[in-house]
Design a protein around this motif. Structure first.
Motif, mmCIF file in Angstrom:
data_model
loop_
_atom_site.group_PDB
_atom_site.id
_atom_site.type_symbol
_atom_site.label_atom_id
_atom_site.label_comp_id
_atom_site.label_asym_id
_atom_site.label_seq_id
_atom_site.Cartn_x
_atom_site.Cartn_y
_atom_site.Cartn_z
ATOM 1 N N ASP A 211 -16.404 54.612 -22.937
ATOM 2 C CA ASP A 211 -16.918 55.142 -24.202
ATOM 3 C C ASP A 211 -18.440 55.119 -24.285
ATOM 4 O OD1 ASP A 211 -17.248 52.391 -24.517
ATOM 5 O OD2 ASP A 211 -16.408 52.336 -26.532
ATOM 6 N N GLN A 212 -19.094 54.530 -23.301
ATOM 7 C CA GLN A 212 -20.559 54.525 -23.257
ATOM 8 C C GLN A 212 -21.100 55.718 -22.473
ATOM 9 O OE1 GLN A 212 -20.825 50.478 -21.587
ATOM 10 N NE2 GLN A 212 -22.120 49.994 -23.351
ATOM 11 N N ILE A 213 -20.238 56.461 -21.822
ATOM 12 C CA ILE A 213 -20.678 57.593 -21.006
ATOM 13 C C ILE A 213 -20.800 58.832 -21.887
ATOM 14 C CG2 ILE A 213 -20.153 59.055 -19.013
ATOM 15 C CD1 ILE A 213 -18.481 56.684 -17.909
ATOM 16 N N VAL A 214 -21.991 59.433 -21.866
ATOM 17 C CA VAL A 214 -22.256 60.650 -22.630
ATOM 18 C C VAL A 214 -22.574 61.776 -21.659
ATOM 19 C CG1 VAL A 214 -23.037 59.382 -24.667
ATOM 20 C CG2 VAL A 214 -24.704 60.087 -22.934
ATOM 21 N N PRO A 215 -22.425 63.025 -22.088
ATOM 22 C CA PRO A 215 -22.656 64.143 -21.165
ATOM 23 C C PRO A 215 -24.086 64.274 -20.658
ATOM 24 C CG PRO A 215 -21.387 64.870 -23.062
ATOM 25 C CD PRO A 215 -21.851 63.480 -23.356
ATOM 26 N N GLY A 216 -25.075 64.228 -21.551
ATOM 27 C CA GLY A 216 -26.448 64.508 -21.120
ATOM 28 C C GLY A 216 -27.488 63.610 -21.763
#
Length: 193
Positions: free
Chosen positions: A142-147
């Motif tokens: 949940d800490q991974i974002v696209p950009g």
């Protein structure tokens, strides 16, 4: 008056009559989240020669112990606030004797394969991740974002931010890659899904 004062006075004079301009900071994000954002992030991190493991949340403690065992890391720095049920906190004071540092992160960016630390709980001060030769980082899915714009929206710009894109590396004039010059030679990432 110093040279600095002279230069700043010239700048102030040049912009004295310039109109105030509002600069919009509503950066466009990358849009819809990819369904495979975790794998996309893992692929990008691997491109930087980092070691990546994707495990279920319950498997994080075992994955941490296994990674440290493979490295034969005995002197491990674990910053304050790191989840105690994952790994006990360390009391090592001398970073030069540490075999490894284990941290969490504030956010991770899929597009660039970048991990951002903000000195919060489980991340510690900046020197912790720059001195030991091995950095083991836990990234929750949940800490991974696209950009990058998505990451900036989650970060506090007043905090000390460390942006990590793979192990520390540089190239000499002949483009020979040298790792570990100004940071860890090895980055290992455990992604918790």
């Amino acid at each position: 008056m110093t040279s600095r004062d002279v230069i700043l006075a010239r700048i102030r004079s040049a912009v004295a009559n310039a109109p105030d301009v509002e600069i919009p900071r509503n950066y466009q994000g990358t849009g819809a989240h990819r369904e495979d954002i975790v794998e996309y992030f893992a692929e990008r991190v691997r491109d930087y020669r980092a070691v990546v493991h994707t495990v279920n949340a319950a498997e994080v403690p075992d994955a941490l112990r296994a990674a440290l065992t493979r490295r034969a890391a005995e002197q491990v720095v674990v910053p304050e606030g790191f989840p105690a049920d994952w790994l006990a906190e360390s009391t090592i004071e001398d970073l030069t004797t540490a075999d490894a540092v284990v941290t969490t992160c504030a956010v991770a960016i899929a597009e660039t394969g970048t991990i951002v630390l903000d000195a919060g709980a489980g991340m510690g001060r900046r020197a912790l991740t720059l001195v030991p030769d091995y950095h083991l980082c836990v990234v929750r899915a949940d800490q991974i974002v696209p950009g990058v714009p998505d990451a900036l929206a989650r970060l506090d710009p007043a905090r000390p931010l460390t942006w990590i894109s793979g192990p520390s590396a540089t190239s000499d004039i002949e483009l020979n890659r040298v790792e570990g010059v100004h940071g860890p030679r090895t980055l290992e990432v455990i992604i918790s899904i």
